[in-house]
Design a protein around this motif. Structure first.
Motif, PDB file in Angstrom:
ATOM      1  N   THR A 166       0.807  -1.214   0.000  1.00 23.64           N
ATOM      2  CA  THR A 166       0.000   0.000   0.000  1.00 23.64           C
ATOM      3  C   THR A 166       0.842   1.266   0.000  1.00 23.64           C
ATOM      4  O   THR A 166       0.302   2.366  -0.084  1.00 23.64           O
ATOM      5  CB  THR A 166      -0.951   0.019   1.214  1.00 23.64           C
ATOM      6  N   LEU A 241      -0.820  -6.975   0.875  1.00 26.38           N
ATOM      7  CA  LEU A 241      -2.043  -6.274   0.525  1.00 26.38           C
ATOM      8  C   LEU A 241      -3.194  -6.702   1.431  1.00 26.38           C
ATOM      9  O   LEU A 241      -4.008  -5.890   1.868  1.00 26.38           O
ATOM     10  CB  LEU A 241      -2.387  -6.577  -0.942  1.00 26.38           C
ATOM     11  N   LEU A 242      -3.251  -8.004   1.708  1.00 20.92           N
ATOM     12  CA  LEU A 242      -4.328  -8.525   2.544  1.00 20.92           C
ATOM     13  C   LEU A 242      -3.916  -8.577   4.008  1.00 20.92           C
ATOM     14  O   LEU A 242      -4.705  -8.928   4.871  1.00 20.92           O
ATOM     15  CB  LEU A 242      -4.723  -9.922   2.073  1.00 20.92           C
TER      16      LEU A 242
ATOM     17  N   ASP B 196      -9.285 -10.873  -1.714  1.00 16.97           N
ATOM     18  CA  ASP B 196      -8.572 -10.370  -2.893  1.00 16.97           C
ATOM     19  C   ASP B 196      -9.527  -9.729  -3.894  1.00 16.97           C
ATOM     20  O   ASP B 196      -9.256  -8.682  -4.451  1.00 16.97           O
ATOM     21  CB  ASP B 196      -7.689 -11.436  -3.559  1.00 16.97           C
ATOM     22  N   GLN B 199     -10.813  -6.484  -2.499  1.00 14.81           N
ATOM     23  CA  GLN B 199      -9.782  -5.456  -2.617  1.00 14.81           C
ATOM     24  C   GLN B 199      -9.790  -4.867  -4.028  1.00 14.81           C
ATOM     25  O   GLN B 199      -9.753  -3.647  -4.202  1.00 14.81           O
ATOM     26  CB  GLN B 199      -8.420  -6.087  -2.282  1.00 14.81           C
ATOM     27  N   SER B 202     -13.044  -2.837  -4.821  1.00 14.37           N
ATOM     28  CA  SER B 202     -13.085  -1.613  -4.018  1.00 14.37           C
ATOM     29  C   SER B 202     -12.122  -0.580  -4.571  1.00 14.37           C
ATOM     30  O   SER B 202     -12.421   0.620  -4.606  1.00 14.37           O
ATOM     31  CB  SER B 202     -12.734  -1.915  -2.562  1.00 14.37           C
ATOM     32  N   GLY B 225     -10.681  -6.539   2.875  1.00 13.20           N
ATOM     33  CA  GLY B 225     -10.203  -6.317   1.506  1.00 13.20           C
ATOM     34  C   GLY B 225     -10.454  -4.882   1.082  1.00 13.20           C
ATOM     35  O   GLY B 225      -9.586  -4.222   0.499  1.00 13.20           O
ATOM     36  N   GLN B 228      -8.036  -2.557   2.753  1.00 13.11           N
ATOM     37  CA  GLN B 228      -6.716  -2.574   2.131  1.00 13.11           C
ATOM     38  C   GLN B 228      -6.721  -1.753   0.842  1.00 13.11           C
ATOM     39  O   GLN B 228      -5.733  -1.096   0.525  1.00 13.11           O
ATOM     40  CB  GLN B 228      -6.277  -4.012   1.847  1.00 13.11           C
ATOM     41  N   ALA B 229      -7.817  -1.809   0.123  1.00 12.77           N
ATOM     42  CA  ALA B 229      -7.923  -1.007  -1.108  1.00 12.77           C
ATOM     43  C   ALA B 229      -7.878   0.476  -0.760  1.00 12.77           C
ATOM     44  O   ALA B 229      -7.249   1.281  -1.447  1.00 12.77           O
ATOM     45  CB  ALA B 229      -9.211  -1.338  -1.850  1.00 12.77           C
TER      46      ALA B 229
END
Lengths: 326, 340, 508
Positions: A166, A241-242, B196, B199, B202, B225, B228-229
């Motif tokens: 991120t 990411l997760l 996933d 994410q 979004s 998710g 995180q996006a």
């Protein structure tokens, strides 16, 4: 000598663009960008561009490896399952060692290890790579549940880890930087080095390469291991990411990757393909994905539309190359 | 310890030989549970609750995983019936698919408790109220934001494939609007129920319009998710509120403990569902009057409230039965799938 | 070999007969090419007409028009004086023309008889197949033609020549009046060729007209009554075979006089470059030989004798079980192509398409494959140096192409072969193994390849030539080894080699 003059013939500009190597991709990409800009006011914004690039990076990293593999006339179907398993390994090793670097290395090593086994099965046991890697996919899908029944969480809540996916470097998302470096390196290797030349040759005619005193097996071995290692790198980004290792992640990932590589003009029969084509194709697929959400269309179209685009692309490609084969 | 080893050895031997008589220390019931998908954390916690409750009551639970395969579920039910289990609990892989089993069980006099989804011809089903769960979370979110908040914009990371998840999203919006009538849903997304995919969709939605105050996820993975996006887009987290659903495992606990935007969890207590399923199974076996719909309670939790329901040491969580059992379940759900 | 009997027997009947097939003024164009331009010919019942010409001369197009696959732009086809208008292959079959293509179109899993009546047997009463009748009729045809075939055998178990007989029988089952054979001997052994000629003679006695397409001049002189030569889609000559010499036929085909097909310059023979002792493998048994610098050594053998096996073993491509291979004194160990190349020996494979060419690759990329290291600096390719080298070879061997970047697929067989030869010459070998270097190549290009082989030897290369073509073997080789079933059965010098003795050794 009859069918050699085709490309010297002058014609309408569009026709010439269309018939050039990336013509179809450039036209589709342009149409998409123009169409979506008109249809959705928020499409052509810096933040959406960043979002699309961000989405493209995971697929692109693995697609670079897959481009190499397909050019050598091999394929790896296990990349999706490998991605899921490797993401769990990354998170688990970080949890065990408290070190992001070790976790990332472990993930890449795991991915490369899977590539190594794929190479062994294909090159030593002589199992067709399509079948061998489907078997590997099944083994990994089942195996990951022996390893962990549930998502592996970031137990120590290491702050830096989620930042890999991120974070930004000079306003560019970190995964995009990774993907760009991988794609550039892949392009350079294929286009400029002797090794790259042998990648093409090994796919175009393996026996000819052997008779010319090189080892196509070594070339293919490299492509399998590299693809695996790139899956490992993608897994680090995915886990970041997760902020977790997801055993269920990556379903259908292999299809997206292979679709992108084929759309980019790489031949399933080997011997032909480019990284630039793959990059353009990944962008096309991700812009379609993005555009469907932008336009608030039914999200099921996110699977249908790329399928149609792929068929169209392969048809155009065949039509373009058709006469030469007669 | 030793005696349980002997017991399980006997149980395995009996199961293998297909004999119907099973040595049990007297009165305990033999309950068979056919789960539809044991891989999921949710069902692991359902099973955990069943096992804990059964142990308290001196019964035994045997679990078979249908692994999303209807044929396997039917085979498992036939197996349990052949072995004359006292009660069978099952989470239907497919509501229509279990109808023949229910018919046969009724003919053979084997009591069956369904979990999760009702099916035609069933005796009873143990489930939570999806709409109510969302509704309670919506109300709690509204109260946290304050009734005088204006122009609250919501991103729903939903799953339009299932009626249960549609109910949750609708309940959340309805609940939120009872407190803040001007709240509106800006993005209605299909996140596939996994992190996933959530994410990805979004990220695209936020690129289109990132002026969002509340993210609602129909499960924890969807909410995480989407969060995180949000982070990947480099958006500020100060004024965001994320509401997840399920309290399925550890992920939401980790996130909530960072005291970031993940402020609210619509807890569905899978352990409690397992607990209630066992109680219902026992009641059914004993011939007691059992309602057609047995509702397992849900509630919305803030970080402060979570610890009274779950103790957490960073590696695993432990449900606090006293607190959970003190929750009141409604007699009826506010809205059912049939109302959609 | 009853050549003269056959010729006279055939000659006696057909000259006074009306043509079975008459083609007049046939033209056919494809985009950008005039494939057939005003071609006329006629065949009488019992006549064998040889259709000759280089690749691209129009033979295939003519056959395809006669088979109903292509439609002519203008011109007329008459069968027994009746004008025909074929719109599809079924029309041609119904009119009595049967083409036996190089690629045999039988169903491997079906029986011989079933294949013969493939088109007919569903048309029986109530759609029932009358198996007994089918086998009876198949047997009848075999008896008439004198074929020793089992009607119940599966086609996949038959040899290529037997499959050809099935194809011919299929033609007879449909009462074909004209049988066209497209390069029928390309994958037959000499014994099978002799047998095929016997079959052709029986067919001609049955009054069937035969159009015989082949590159092999010896065959033409043995079997054909009349020769029709095409060049660049145009008719060149029609003459009785007896009025032709090999030279006059080649002249008609190529359009120019070829003075010496097999140049043999004086050259000095140097030290032993290739030394092979007791070489054995799966298909080879104790092979020993040597080749010196500046020497062309021919290997002859019938199909399956082990020529290709020797070629692939001595360059490290195929594994060996026993034996010692030395190249200029150095052992070929490990037994790999990487090592053999380092020692200076390379193979030009008999199978250009599957083992030589990268069909979609450019001419340059195909040419420089073996010599990549020369254009590599620190692992990076020097494309300019590469192109320059390639240009040099294109000039030197007069390779005909539009540009270096074009796919090699579009080059003629002869030019492709020159590119593949350049691949090794660019690398710089001490010894080169050429396995059937002229297979599928035009007469004109063959002569150039032969000259090139001579030139290589003159420059001091050790040349090993694997061939099944007797004239090529005798014309080029300084010494000849003969193989039979994986064993070495004879060695001859250029001076004492005769065709009879070589063939004798080849079947020993």
């Amino acid at each position: 000598m009859r069918d050699l003059t085709d490309d010297d013939r002058s014609g309408a500009l569009l026709r010439r663009v269309f018939n050039s190597e990336y013509g179809f991709l450039v036209v589709v990409l342009t149409l998409l960008v123009v169409g979506l800009s008109l249809a959705a006011t928020n499409f052509l914004t810096p933040s959406n561009a960043v979002a699309i690039l961000h989405q493209s990076s995971l697929v692109l990293i693995v697609a670079v490896g897959m481009t190499f593999l397909l050019i050598t006339a091999e394929v790896d179907i296990s990349v999706g399952a490998n991605l899921a398993f490797a993401s769990c390994v990354v998170m688990d090793v970080i949890n065990q060692t408290n070190s992001v670097a070790l976790g990332a290395l472990a993930g890449i090593a795991f991915g490369a290890g899977v590539g190594l086994i794929n190479a062994f099965v294909t090159l030593v046991l002589k199992v067709n790579s399509l079948i061998g890697t489907i078997a590997m996919m099944m083994a990994l899908q089942g195996g990951v549940y022996l390893y962990t029944r549930e998502a592996v969480q970031n137990h120590h809540q290491i702050e830096i880890f989620p930042k890999i996916a991120t974070g930004f470097i000079l306003g560019i998302p970190v995964p995009v930087v990774f993907a760009a470096v991988v794609a550039l390196a892949g392009w350079f290797y294929l286009a400029r080095t002797r090794g790259g030349r042998l990648v093409f040759a090994s796919g175009a005619n393996e026996a000819a390469v052997r008779l010319s005193g090189y080892s196509p097996a070594r070339v293919k071995f490299g492509a399998f291991v590299m693809t695996g290692a790139l899956v490992g790198l993608a897994a680090v980004i995915l886990a970041s990411l997760l902020n977790a290792g997801q055993p269920t992640a990556g379903t259908g990932f292999e299809l997206t990757v292979i679709a992108a590589v084929l759309l980019g003009g790489t031949s399933l029969m080997g011997g032909r393909g480019t990284i630039l084509g793959t990059v353009l194709a990944v962008l096309i697929l991700k812009i379609i994905d993005n555009g469907i959400i932008m336009l608030r269309w039914n999200q099921d179209l996110q699977i249908i539309v790329p399928g149609l685009v792929l068929i169209l692309a392969l048809y155009m490609d065949q039509k373009k190359r058709g006469p030469a084969h007669g | 310890m030793k005696s349980t080893h002997v017991l399980s050895a006997v149980a395995i031997a009996a199961a293998l030989s297909g004999t119907t008589a099973l040595a049990q220390d007297g009165e305990g019931l033999r309950i068979g549970y056919i789960v539809n998908y044991a891989t999921h954390e949710w069902y692991q916690n359902v099973i955990l609750g069943m096992e804990q409750r059964a142990e308290q009551l001196g019964h035994t639970v045997e679990v078979i995983d249908a692994n999303l395969d209807m044929a396997r579920q039917v085979a498992a039910a036939e197996d349990f019936m052949a072995r004359e289990m006292d009660v069978i609990i099952m989470t239907p892989v497919n509501e229509e698919g279990v109808v023949p089993i229910l018919r046969r069980a009724r003919a053979d006099g084997v009591p069956i408790v369904l979990e999760g989804n009702p099916a035609p011809g069933m005796q009873t089903v143990v489930a939570i109220c999806d709409y109510d769960t969302g509704y309670l979370a919506g109300v709690a979110a509204g109260e946290a934001l304050g009734a005088d908040a204006e122009g609250i914009r919501v991103m729903n990371v939903g799953l339009p494939l299932l009626s249960a998840t549609i109910l949750r999203s609708r309940g959340f919006m309805d609940g939120l609007q009872t407190v803040i009538p001007s709240a509106e849903m800006v993005h209605d997304l299909d996140g596939g129920g996994n992190p996933d995919r959530s994410q990805e969709v979004s990220a695209a939605a936020l690129a289109a319009d990132s002026d969002i105050d509340v993210i609602y996820g129909i499960n924890d993975s969807s909410a995480l998710g989407a969060l995180q996006a949000w982070r990947a887009a480099g958006l500020p987290e100060d004024d965001l509120m994320v509401v997840g659903t399920g309290a399925e495992g550890l992920a939401f606990l980790n996130e909530m403990q960072t005291e970031g935007p993940y402020q609210l969890e619509a807890a569905m207590f899978p352990e409690k569902i397992g607990f209630t399923a066992i109680d219902t199974a026992v009641a059914l076996f004993n011939g007691e009057e059992v309602p057609e719909y047995v509702i397992s309670p849900t509630t919305a939790l803030t970080l402060g409230e979570v610890s009274s329901y779950y103790s957490y040491d960073g590696e695993s969580r432990e449900i606090q039965w006293d607190a959970v059992n003190a929750l009141e379940a409604p007699e009826q759900c506010m809205m059912y799938a049939s109302d959609l | 070999m009853g050549k003269s009997d056959v010729a006279t027997a055939g000659a006696a009947d057909f000259h006074d007969l009306a043509p079975a097939l008459a083609v007049t003024g046939l033209s056919k164009s494809f985009p950008g090419v005039k494939a057939l331009d005003d071609v006329s010919l006629s065949v009488r019942p019992g006549e064998v007409l040889a259709l000759l010409g280089e690749n691209g001369a129009g033979k295939s197009t003519l056959i395809k028009v006669l088979a109903g696959i292509h439609k002519a732009d203008s011109g007329q086809i008459e069968i027994d004086g009746v004008p025909q208008d074929f719109t599809n292959p079924a029309d041609a079959l119904d009119a009595g023309i049967k083409v036996v293509f190089q690629e045999i179109a039988l169903i491997p899993e079906f029986s011989v008889a079933e294949n013969m009546f493939l088109e007919d047997h569903l048309a029986g009463k109530a759609n029932l197949v009358n198996w007994r009748e089918i086998h009876r009729r198949a047997q009848e045809i075999f008896d008439r033609a004198g074929f020793a075939l089992n009607t119940r055998a599966k086609v996949k178990d038959l040899s290529v020549s037997e499959q050809q007989l099935v194809e011919i029988s299929r033609a007879m089952a449909r009462d074909a009046r004209i049988v066209i054979m497209d390069e029928p001997t390309s994958s037959l052994t000499p014994a099978e060729v002799t047998h095929l000629f016997g079959v052709i003679n029986r067919l001609r006695k049955l009054g069937i007209a035969i159009v015989y397409v082949s590159h092999k001049l010896e065959e033409i002189f043995e079997i054909a009554d009349t020769c029709v030569v095409l060049r660049d889609g145009r008719w060149v000559s029609t003459k009785p075979t007896s009025e032709h010499t090999p030279a006059s036929l080649v002249k008609d085909m190529v359009g120019r006089e070829i003075t010496s097909l097999f140049p043999h310059s004086d050259r000095t023979v140097g030290r032993e470059i290739v030394q092979v002792e007791d070489l054995s493998s799966k298909r080879l048994d104790d092979i020993s030989f040597h080749v010196r610098a500046g020497e062309v050594v021919g290997f002859f053998g019938l199909m399956g004798a082990g020529r290709t096996e020797v070629a692939k073993a001595i360059v490290g491509f195929d594994p060996i079980t026993k034996g010692r291979i030395r190249i200029d004194g150095e052992d070929l160990k490990p037994h790999s192509t990487v090592r053999s190349k380092a020692l200076g020996i390379g193979l030009l494979s008999e199978d250009r398409k599957t083992e030589g060419l990268m069909l979609d690759g450019s001419v340059t990329r195909n040419m420089t494959l073996a010599a990549l290291d020369q254009f590599t600096r620190n692992g990076l390719m020097d494309h300019r140096a590469e192109t320059k080298q390639a240009e040099g070879f294109v000039d030197r061997f007069a390779i005909k192409l539009a540009r270096l970047g074009q796919p090699i697929r579009n080059l003629s067989g002869g030019n492709q072969q020159k590119v593949l030869l350049s691949r090794w010459l660019m690398f710089g070998l001490k010894a080169v193994v050429l396995d059937e270097p002229t297979r599928g190549i035009d007469v004109g290009a063959k002569a150039e390849i032969f000259a090139l082989i001579d030139e290589l030897a003159a420059q001091g290369l050790a040349v090993i030539l694997m061939t099944s073509e007797m004239p090529e073997l005798l014309g080029l080789s300084d010494r000849i080894y003969v193989l039979s079933e994986g064993r070495m059965t004879g060695e001859f010098t250029r001076e004492n080699a005769t065709q009879e003795e070589i063939l004798d050794a080849a079947i020993r």
